[in-house]
Design a protein around this motif. Structure first.
Motif, short mmCIF file in Angstrom:
data_model
loop_
_atom_site.label_atom_id
_atom_site.label_comp_id
_atom_site.label_asym_id
_atom_site.label_seq_id
_atom_site.Cartn_x
_atom_site.Cartn_y
_atom_site.Cartn_z
N PHE A 1 0.81 -1.20 0.00
CA PHE A 1 0.00 0.00 0.00
C PHE A 1 0.85 1.27 0.00
N ILE A 2 1.83 1.34 0.88
CA ILE A 2 2.67 2.55 0.96
C ILE A 2 3.47 2.74 -0.32
N LYS A 3 4.03 1.65 -0.85
CA LYS A 3 4.78 1.76 -2.09
C LYS A 3 3.89 2.18 -3.25
N ALA A 4 2.67 1.66 -3.28
CA ALA A 4 1.73 2.05 -4.34
C ALA A 4 1.40 3.53 -4.25
N GLN A 5 1.26 4.04 -3.05
CA GLN A 5 1.01 5.47 -2.88
C GLN A 5 2.17 6.30 -3.41
N LYS A 6 3.39 5.83 -3.19
CA LYS A 6 4.57 6.55 -3.70
C LYS A 6 4.62 6.52 -5.22
#
Length: 527
Positions: free
Chosen positions: A392-397
């Protein structure tokens, strides 16, 4: 009358050439004649006729509410409508009647629009064909056009297999089919990754996705809160601008809407495009793109260039990551949003003679189809504590990088991006369902979903007919909150290409022979 623009019909109503009640009855009649399209889940006949009577009184008294007064419209069945069933094409919400109207619905009604009904979709808007809803698939009106029939079979052989029809696109396929078949003059869709533009391309319509925050999402049953926007489907750009002018603006019930007052939307006729710079993203030239769409894309670029516009190749370098990024973020928000459907407060509930946990599980198993359950499971996996950072966090980045790609291109002097909307024209139903929902959505959203992650305005424009006589759409993408400029360029393009009107009239007179093997879906009528 049914083939005219909103403005033309509004003038006709004011001049008494037709009354709102007569117009309403014409549309209701055509809804019944074209019920084989399965465009509507609920037809609000009595509601529409009552609204038409009230509109007629206003016209007689010279107190018209505006250009939409007496105009038939339709609304995708994931917008809340007071007193009218709202299902999201799911057994989970079958029979649910909201106590309020979505803000966009209320704005249309406040202007005197006539609500013809709620249109069909993929369940909870999860799909790209409008084939995965609880009320059956939507059929593309162009399946029954004179042009397509002449290409597909000899005139002497009018019989056809019951599944030999084209998808309408999704997930707003019902709204697109409703407008394309002349049962209404405009329809609301929702657009999370292309769900308005995709069916617009397949049904030969203008499909507009506004900038995120320009139009209220209040009352739109959410799929992905950070990407959802109400979309508009019409038969011409001017009609889209009229509807957008009614819908746009701040809503105190939606904190994501713009705070500043929105100026009235007017779309002037652009005569000189020499000052425009049109960008062609090189990453959108993918191997899967059909030769006809590729050729039409090139011809559209040449059209702008020959008219004096500057046409340049640009790069959106993180495009290849956008589908995977979109999938992670979409399913994560789906998992969160679908948690509210537990059988306790509203919607479907299974047998209650069991434990709470068992009731939750059974209710969701019965209420959701495989597509929705699959996305919920994927989203919960991505949101697990041990996976949250890696997914999730990587996708947001990555989403930020994708958004920055667009910012960099527009900051370099590009005014509008020109891309395909879909990989090809609409495909037959049997061919479409060979792939699973996730694969189909990934393929069909390849040109559209990045726009939602960046919050930009985009519009699909009908550009030409394929060799089979089917619509092909091209997409125009603009800078955030430059919606008016985007529609102005789209209007210029519309004038140049002169896209033909769907020829359904006359075909309805011999439905019994053309649709002999069709299964006509039932259409529920709100009394």
């Amino acid at each position: 009358m049914l083939g005219r623009t909103l403005r033309e019909v509004s003038v006709a109503l004011k001049q008494g050439q037709i009354t709102p009640t007569e117009l309403c009855r014409k549309c209701l009649s055509l809804i019944q004649k074209t019920k084989f399209l399965n465009a509507y889940i609920t037809v609000s006949e009595e509601v529409a006729l009552k609204q038409a009577e009230e509109s007629e009184k206003r016209y007689k008294q010279g107190q018209s509410l505006g250009i939409l007064d007496g105009i038939p419209v339709a609304v995708k069945d994931n917008f809340s409508t007071s007193g009218i069933q709202t299902t999201c094409a799911s057994n989970m919400l079958k029979g649910y009647i909201p106590p309020f109207n979505a803000t966009v619905v209320q704005k249309l009604l406040d202007q005197g629009a006539l609500l013809m009904g709620k249109t069909n979709l993929d369940e909870f808007a999860m799909g790209s064909g409008s084939t995965d809803g609880a009320f059956g698939p939507v059929k593309n009106p162009w399946s029954y056009s004179k042009q397509y029939q002449e290409q597909r079979r000899p005139q002497s052989n009018r019989k056809r297999e019951g599944t030999d029809w084209l998808i309408a696109g999704g997930s707003s396929g019902g709204s697109a089919a409703a407008v394309s078949a002349f049962t209404c003059f405009a329809a609301l869709g929702s657009d999370t990754g292309g769900s308005t533009r995709n069916p617009a391309a397949h049904c030969g319509l203008v499909g507009f996705k506004p900038s995120y925050g320009l139009v209220s999402r209040h009352g739109l049953i959410p799929l992905v809160n950070s990407m959802d926007v109400p979309g508009i489907l019409t038969r011409c750009v001017d009609d889209t601008a009229i509807v957008l002018g009614v819908l746009a603006g701040h809503d105190p019930k939606d904190s994501t809407t713009v705070q500043d007052p929105v100026k009235p939307f007017t779309v002037p006729s652009l005569s000189d495009v020499s000052k425009l710079c049109i960008g062609i993203p090189k990453e959108y030239l993918v191997p899967e793109l059909s030769s006809e769409v590729r050729s039409l894309w090139s011809k559209a670029a040449d059209l702008f260039e020959s008219a004096g516009a500057k046409v340049i190749e640009v790069s959106l370098p993180h495009t290849s990551y956008s589908i995977v990024c979109y999938h992670v973020l979409c399913t994560a928000e789906v998992a969160s949003n679908m948690a509210r459907f537990d059988g306790l407060e509203y919607g479907h509930r299974c047998d209650v003679n069991m434990s709470t946990e068992a009731m939750y599980a059974a209710t969701r198993r019965e209420g959701f189809n495989d597509v929705v359950r699959g996305r919920i499971l994927s989203g919960n996996f991505f949101l697990l504590k041990e996976n949250y950072e890696n997914y999730f966090i990587k996708a947001q980045k990555v989403r930020r990088l994708i958004a920055n790609d667009f910012v960099n291109v527009f900051n370099s002097g590009v005014d509008i991006l020109l891309t395909p909307t879909t990989l090809s024209e609409a495909v037959p139903f049997l061919e479409f369902i060979k792939e699973d929902n996730r694969t189909r959505s990934a393929q069909d959203d390849i040109f559209t979903q990045a726009v939602n992650m960046a919050g930009l305005p985009a519009v699909s424009m009908p550009a030409a007919l394929s060799t089979q006589g089917l619509p092909i759409g091209l997409q125009f993408i603009g800078h955030a909150f430059c919606d008016q400029k985007l529609l102005t360029v789209a209007k210029w393009f519309e004038k140049q290409v002169q896209f033909p009107v769907l020829q359904l009239q006359g075909l309805m007179d011999d439905c019994s022979s053309v649709f002999e093997n069709e299964t006509l879906p039932s259409v529920s009528v709100k009394q």
